[in-house]
Design a protein around this motif. Structure first.
Motif, PDB file in Angstrom:
ATOM      1  N   GLY A 114       0.992  -1.149  -0.027  1.00 27.02           N
ATOM      2  CA  GLY A 114      -0.121  -0.056   0.052  1.00 27.02           C
ATOM      3  C   GLY A 114       0.789   1.407  -0.130  1.00 27.02           C
ATOM      4  N   THR A 115       2.068   1.274   0.677  1.00 22.86           N
ATOM      5  CA  THR A 115       2.760   2.232   0.634  1.00 22.86           C
ATOM      6  C   THR A 115       3.446   2.630  -0.572  1.00 22.86           C
ATOM      7  OG1 THR A 115       3.127   1.929   3.206  1.00 22.86           O
ATOM      8  CG2 THR A 115       4.722   3.300   1.965  1.00 22.86           C
ATOM      9  N   MET A 116       3.956   1.371  -1.209  1.00 23.76           N
ATOM     10  CA  MET A 116       4.399   1.622  -2.467  1.00 23.76           C
ATOM     11  C   MET A 116       3.514   1.920  -3.497  1.00 23.76           C
ATOM     12  SD  MET A 116       6.383  -2.081  -3.185  1.00 23.76           S
ATOM     13  CE  MET A 116       7.199  -1.351  -4.858  1.00 23.76           C
ATOM     14  N   LYS A 117       2.264   1.882  -3.150  1.00 20.26           N
ATOM     15  CA  LYS A 117       1.078   2.284  -4.248  1.00 20.26           C
ATOM     16  C   LYS A 117       0.986   4.010  -3.998  1.00 20.26           C
ATOM     17  CE  LYS A 117      -2.380   1.836  -6.872  1.00 20.26           C
ATOM     18  NZ  LYS A 117      -2.371   1.103  -8.224  1.00 20.26           N
ATOM     19  N   THR A 118       0.930   4.310  -2.847  1.00 17.59           N
ATOM     20  CA  THR A 118       0.634   5.791  -2.392  1.00 17.59           C
ATOM     21  C   THR A 118       1.961   6.538  -2.648  1.00 17.59           C
ATOM     22  OG1 THR A 118       1.132   5.364  -0.111  1.00 17.59           O
ATOM     23  CG2 THR A 118      -1.239   5.301  -0.828  1.00 17.59           C
ATOM     24  N   SER A 119       3.082   6.121  -2.574  1.00 15.55           N
ATOM     25  CA  SER A 119       4.366   6.734  -2.877  1.00 15.55           C
ATOM     26  C   SER A 119       4.870   6.598  -4.365  1.00 15.55           C
ATOM     27  CB  SER A 119       5.496   6.211  -2.101  1.00 15.55           C
ATOM     28  OG  SER A 119       5.791   5.060  -2.267  1.00 15.55           O
ATOM     29  N   GLU A 120       3.758   6.057  -5.266  1.00 18.32           N
ATOM     30  CA  GLU A 120       3.935   6.252  -6.838  1.00 18.32           C
ATOM     31  C   GLU A 120       5.003   4.939  -7.331  1.00 18.32           C
ATOM     32  OE1 GLU A 120       5.137  10.535  -7.306  1.00 18.32           O
ATOM     33  OE2 GLU A 120       3.122  10.368  -8.204  1.00 18.32           O
ATOM     34  N   GLU A 121       5.538   4.266  -6.142  1.00 20.05           N
ATOM     35  CA  GLU A 121       6.314   3.075  -6.600  1.00 20.05           C
ATOM     36  C   GLU A 121       5.862   2.176  -7.452  1.00 20.05           C
ATOM     37  OE1 GLU A 121       8.828   1.521  -3.490  1.00 20.05           O
ATOM     38  OE2 GLU A 121       8.293   3.529  -2.441  1.00 20.05           O
ATOM     39  N   ILE A 122       4.623   1.873  -7.339  1.00 18.37           N
ATOM     40  CA  ILE A 122       4.038   0.840  -8.422  1.00 18.37           C
ATOM     41  C   ILE A 122       3.837   1.601  -9.626  1.00 18.37           C
ATOM     42  CG2 ILE A 122       1.799  -0.441  -8.725  1.00 18.37           C
ATOM     43  CD1 ILE A 122       3.207  -1.657  -6.451  1.00 18.37           C
ATOM     44  N   ASP A 123       3.350   2.893  -9.684  1.00 23.82           N
ATOM     45  CA  ASP A 123       3.475   3.520 -10.990  1.00 23.82           C
ATOM     46  C   ASP A 123       4.752   3.428 -11.757  1.00 23.82           C
ATOM     47  OD1 ASP A 123       0.498   4.031 -10.518  1.00 23.82           O
ATOM     48  OD2 ASP A 123       0.878   6.210  -9.773  1.00 23.82           O
ATOM     49  N   SER A 202      -2.568 -20.212   3.102  1.00 26.22           N
ATOM     50  CA  SER A 202      -1.404 -19.313   2.690  1.00 26.22           C
ATOM     51  C   SER A 202      -1.605 -18.371   1.275  1.00 26.22           C
ATOM     52  CB  SER A 202      -0.211 -19.892   2.495  1.00 26.22           C
ATOM     53  OG  SER A 202       0.223 -20.762   3.888  1.00 26.22           O
ATOM     54  N   LEU A 203      -2.167 -19.198   0.292  1.00 25.24           N
ATOM     55  CA  LEU A 203      -2.462 -18.602  -0.889  1.00 25.24           C
ATOM     56  C   LEU A 203      -3.659 -17.591  -0.735  1.00 25.24           C
ATOM     57  CD1 LEU A 203      -2.202 -21.537  -3.505  1.00 25.24           C
ATOM     58  CD2 LEU A 203      -0.650 -19.383  -3.532  1.00 25.24           C
ATOM     59  N   CYS A 204      -4.443 -17.882   0.020  1.00 20.19           N
ATOM     60  CA  CYS A 204      -5.536 -16.911   0.258  1.00 20.19           C
ATOM     61  C   CYS A 204      -5.101 -15.743   1.073  1.00 20.19           C
ATOM     62  CB  CYS A 204      -6.644 -17.889   1.042  1.00 20.19           C
ATOM     63  SG  CYS A 204      -8.056 -18.572   0.259  1.00 20.19           S
ATOM     64  N   ALA A 205      -4.555 -15.964   1.886  1.00 12.18           N
ATOM     65  CA  ALA A 205      -4.052 -14.773   2.955  1.00 12.18           C
ATOM     66  C   ALA A 205      -3.169 -13.909   1.948  1.00 12.18           C
ATOM     67  CB  ALA A 205      -3.465 -15.400   4.265  1.00 12.18           C
ATOM     68  N   GLY A 206      -2.072 -14.481   1.260  1.00 14.12           N
ATOM     69  CA  GLY A 206      -1.316 -13.811   0.639  1.00 14.12           C
ATOM     70  C   GLY A 206      -1.792 -12.984  -0.463  1.00 14.12           C
ATOM     71  N   SER A 211      -3.681  -8.073  -2.704  1.00 13.72           N
ATOM     72  CA  SER A 211      -4.934  -7.193  -3.215  1.00 13.72           C
ATOM     73  C   SER A 211      -5.216  -5.979  -2.546  1.00 13.72           C
ATOM     74  CB  SER A 211      -6.025  -8.294  -3.624  1.00 13.72           C
ATOM     75  OG  SER A 211      -7.134  -7.746  -3.208  1.00 13.72           O
ATOM     76  N   ASN A 212      -5.265  -6.027  -1.450  1.00 17.43           N
ATOM     77  CA  ASN A 212      -5.636  -4.883  -0.490  1.00 17.43           C
ATOM     78  C   ASN A 212      -4.529  -3.848  -0.738  1.00 17.43           C
ATOM     79  OD1 ASN A 212      -8.058  -4.886   0.997  1.00 17.43           O
ATOM     80  ND2 ASN A 212      -7.459  -6.899   1.708  1.00 17.43           N
ATOM     81  N   GLY A 213      -3.234  -4.380  -0.745  1.00 13.49           N
ATOM     82  CA  GLY A 213      -2.083  -3.403  -0.807  1.00 13.49           C
ATOM     83  C   GLY A 213      -2.051  -2.716  -2.261  1.00 13.49           C
ATOM     84  N   MET A 214      -2.354  -3.513  -3.435  1.00 16.58           N
ATOM     85  CA  MET A 214      -2.536  -2.921  -4.662  1.00 16.58           C
ATOM     86  C   MET A 214      -3.671  -1.931  -4.879  1.00 16.58           C
ATOM     87  SD  MET A 214      -0.080  -3.774  -6.303  1.00 16.58           S
ATOM     88  CE  MET A 214      -0.255  -4.109  -8.096  1.00 16.58           C
ATOM     89  N   ARG A 215      -4.743  -1.881  -3.974  1.00 17.82           N
ATOM     90  CA  ARG A 215      -5.977  -1.204  -4.350  1.00 17.82           C
ATOM     91  C   ARG A 215      -5.902  -0.229  -3.335  1.00 17.82           C
ATOM     92  NH1 ARG A 215     -10.609  -4.577  -3.031  1.00 17.82           N
ATOM     93  NH2 ARG A 215      -9.113  -5.906  -1.946  1.00 17.82           N
ATOM     94  N   THR A 216      -4.958   0.036  -2.494  1.00 19.72           N
ATOM     95  CA  THR A 216      -4.551   1.050  -1.727  1.00 19.72           C
ATOM     96  C   THR A 216      -4.631   2.459  -2.266  1.00 19.72           C
ATOM     97  OG1 THR A 216      -3.426  -0.179  -0.418  1.00 19.72           O
ATOM     98  CG2 THR A 216      -3.236   2.250   0.023  1.00 19.72           C
ATOM     99  N   ALA A 226      -6.030  -0.583   4.314  1.00 12.39           N
ATOM    100  CA  ALA A 226      -5.730  -1.861   3.598  1.00 12.39           C
ATOM    101  C   ALA A 226      -4.994  -3.007   4.602  1.00 12.39           C
ATOM    102  CB  ALA A 226      -4.455  -1.695   2.770  1.00 12.39           C
ATOM    103  N   SER A 227      -4.246  -2.591   5.504  1.00 10.30           N
ATOM    104  CA  SER A 227      -3.733  -3.643   6.569  1.00 10.30           C
ATOM    105  C   SER A 227      -4.898  -3.993   7.365  1.00 10.30           C
ATOM    106  CB  SER A 227      -2.733  -2.841   7.265  1.00 10.30           C
ATOM    107  OG  SER A 227      -2.580  -3.318   8.449  1.00 10.30           O
ATOM    108  N   ARG A 228      -5.836  -3.194   7.652  1.00  6.62           N
ATOM    109  CA  ARG A 228      -6.985  -3.608   8.565  1.00  6.62           C
ATOM    110  C   ARG A 228      -7.941  -4.500   7.944  1.00  6.62           C
ATOM    111  NH1 ARG A 228     -11.004   0.415   8.884  1.00  6.62           N
ATOM    112  NH2 ARG A 228      -9.115   1.825   9.000  1.00  6.62           N
ATOM    113  N   ASN A 229      -8.061  -4.220   6.704  1.00  7.53           N
ATOM    114  CA  ASN A 229      -9.030  -5.137   5.679  1.00  7.53           C
ATOM    115  C   ASN A 229      -8.487  -6.199   5.562  1.00  7.53           C
ATOM    116  OD1 ASN A 229     -10.955  -3.223   5.476  1.00  7.53           O
ATOM    117  ND2 ASN A 229     -10.540  -2.612   3.546  1.00  7.53           N
ATOM    118  N   THR A 230      -7.005  -6.494   5.289  1.00  9.39           N
ATOM    119  CA  THR A 230      -6.401  -7.579   5.197  1.00  9.39           C
ATOM    120  C   THR A 230      -6.812  -8.682   6.259  1.00  9.39           C
ATOM    121  OG1 THR A 230      -4.620  -6.540   3.845  1.00  9.39           O
ATOM    122  CG2 THR A 230      -4.344  -8.928   4.660  1.00  9.39           C
TER     123      THR A 230
END
Lengths: 260, 318
Positions: A114-123, A202-206, A211-216, A226-230
């Motif tokens: 989520g932090t990567m997403k908001t700090s434009e690292e994913i972009d 494991s696959l589910c939780a991962g 997904s929650n991180g990427m949708r942040t 995102a962290s709480r929803n996860t």
């Protein structure tokens, strides 16, 4: 309409599923990204080992104590070994390990992505034509999927050991008796089934975490969300899946027993 | 160092490297880009200025394909971006280098690895060759001695310089900057400006810079485009912009000391909102009538404005 909660949940679930499939599709990049993969395995697995073992030890101890009290009423305390092993291998081992991992790894994974997403690292990755699913999600998901079952093995063993300790010290069951009944607690198929469950969890939780991180979106608040929803979604999902899988396993076993 | 193949060489100056034609983009129910058209010539530094939160970054995002416009065409080196598939976009993006506002370095890689990343992913170079290029790029931005540091250990200015080194690692034809001097003190901001000029003069890179720092804009720009209400209000050389007779441009470049924008727009800008198309049209025939009224009537006017825009979000492409 766009804030209709049910619709959002469905969209989220769909995205999570697609993300999981896409990440698994990039499994051929695993060798190229082995360094990231090993790092993740270390963070998810090795660093979680101590807490998982401690957790499972106490779960095993409490479980032995509680069942021991009941069994003592019928003078059957030596049966404790059987109950502990069957419960640990089939249920407590896989699920409690998943529980620890969701709390320790899932939440931080969502926050990190989520932090990567908001700090434009994913972009930035996308602009560099580096697929974020391959670069960020895949190593985490695969690392999680590998380490989950491995931790389950450790956790289950330690849990049984904790049970044996309590049985021996507090309930007065000799170790030999404990082991004699423990053997009957689980057959090899149960062990494999337990590991398979752990893999599914494991696959589910991962996937939920990534997904929650990427949708942040929306800065620090979004990362927190995102962290709480996860944690909420992953726990609910695994506990529900656990029930389904156990029911299914029981059904199959009875069916097989019927045929034989 | 520059990868110039004869094919593109032949096109010099005749066709713009980047060409926006009639681009429109709605976010929510707000028209962010409204019939936006401009072109960027090869080898120039084109600076886009404009009020915060009005869609300058959205323009960049459309250009790199992180967003798709609703209407209009965006051409890069003659190729239409808007209709590209994701695969084609991936190839196209290798011609781009983008410097994000915060540098956007990957947190778990040190500076060397960050700059090496695009080389590692998109070229079959040997380790030695990669190290050579990374050293060259990091020396260019004066960070070679800090190559082992992680992004969390360095200052904002260093992050931006490292981000720049990464952006130009593959010698892109086009470098885009999103607010290169924001959050930096004037001295470091000027360092970045000098770097941008160096890339233009030495490596002949085409650059598009989005900024609202006028000092920086005058230093680096070949041409400046004033972005206003979804389109380009004026495009000209720094001198033309400085002496512009358009009220809104004067208002912006002097920081509101001179010039004026229509009253609705002013309220919107003070509230941190961008004046929308509808507000602009209404302002046109409302002006005479609002001018006669007292200041006490400002409040309902604010209410009439469009609701608070949500910050532009990149479209999710699962």
């Amino acid at each position: 309409m766009k804030d209709f909660i049910g619709l959002r949940a469905v969209r989220g679930a769909g995205y999570t599923l697609l993300l999981l499939l896409e990440a698994l599709g990039y499994i051929n990049h695993a060798w190229k990204r082995r360094r990231a993969l090993f790092t993740q395995m270390h963070v998810i697995g090795t660093q979680s080992l101590a807490i998982t073992c401690f957790f499972m030890l106490l779960v095993g101890m409490v479980f032995a104590l509680q069942t021991g009290i009941e069994f003592a009423r019928f003078g059957q305390t030596s049966l404790v070994g059987l109950v502990i092993v069957s419960a640990m291998v089939r249920e407590l081992g896989p699920w409690m390990t998943a529980f620890v991992l969701i709390a320790r790894v899932g939440s931080s994974m969502a926050a990190e992505i989520g932090t990567m997403k908001t700090s434009e690292e994913i972009d930035a990755l996308e602009v560099m034509s580096i697929n974020p699913v391959s670069f960020v999600v895949m190593p985490r998901l695969i690392g999680y999927a590998i380490m989950g079952p491995i931790l389950t093995v450790f956790g289950t063993l330690v849990g049984v050991a904790g049970g044996a300790l309590v049985a021996n010290v507090q309930l007065g069951v000799p170790l030999a008796d404990f082991l004699r009944f423990a053997e009957r607690g689980a057959e090899p198929l149960d062990v494999y089934w337990g590991l398979l469950k752990s893999l599914v969890f494991s696959l589910c939780a991962g996937a939920v975490a990534c997904s929650n991180g990427m949708r942040t979106s929306g800065g620090a608040v979004g990362v927190g969300r995102a962290s709480r929803n996860t944690v909420v979604v992953a726990l609910t999902l695994t506990v529900f899946l656990n029930y389904l899988l156990t029911s299914f396993y029981r059904m199959v076993k009875r069916l097989v027993a019927g045929i034989l | 160092m520059q990868t110039e193949d004869p094919h593109t060489e032949a096109l010099v100056d005749s066709t713009p490297v980047v060409e926006f034609t009639g681009v429109c983009k709605m976010l929510g129910n707000r028209k962010i880009l409204d019939n936006l058209s401009f072109g960027v010539q090869r080898g120039e530094t084109f600076v886009i200025i404009g009020y915060s939160g009005t869609g300058k970054s959205v323009t960049l995002r459309n250009l790199i394909g992180l967003m798709r416009p609703d209407e209009g065409s965006i051409r890069v080196a003659g190729e239409e971006i808007t209709t590209m598939t994701n695969k084609e976009l991936e190839v196209m993006r290798r011609k781009f280098g983008v410097l994000f506002q915060s540098g956007a370095l990957i947190a778990w890689l040190d500076l060397f690895q960050n700059v090496e990343l695009p080389l590692l992913e998109h070229s079959k170079m040997s380790r030695r060759k990669r190290a050579e290029i990374v050293q060259q790029k990091l020396e260019l931005v004066n960070l070679w001695q800090d190559k082992d540091k992680f992004p969390a250990e360095i200052s904002g200015g260093m992050k931006k310089r490292a981000g720049l080194a990464r952006a130009i690692a593959l010698d892109p034809e086009l470098v885009l900057y999103d607010e290169p001097s924001s959050g930096l003190d004037p001295v470091i901001g000027y360092e970045i400006d000098k770097l941008i000029n160096r890339l233009r003069d030495q490596l002949k890179m085409t650059q598009i810079v989005v900024t609202h720092d006028m000092e920086s804009a005058y230093t680096i720009a070949s041409r400046i485009g004033m972005f206003y209400q979804g389109g380009m209000l004026q495009i000209g050389t720094p001198d033309e912009i400085r002496t512009s007779e358009i009220e809104e441009v004067q208002h912006f470049i002097t920081g509101g000391r001179k010039g004026a924008v229509s009253r609705r727009s002013t309220t919107a800008i003070l509230k941190g909102r961008s004046p929308t198309l509808s507000a602009r049209l209404e302002a046109g025939h409302d002006e005479a009538h609002t001018a006669t009224e007292t200041g006490g009537d400002a409040a309902p006017e604010i209410m009439e404005l469009e609701p608070e825009p949500s910050p532009p979000e990149p479209e999710n492409k699962p």
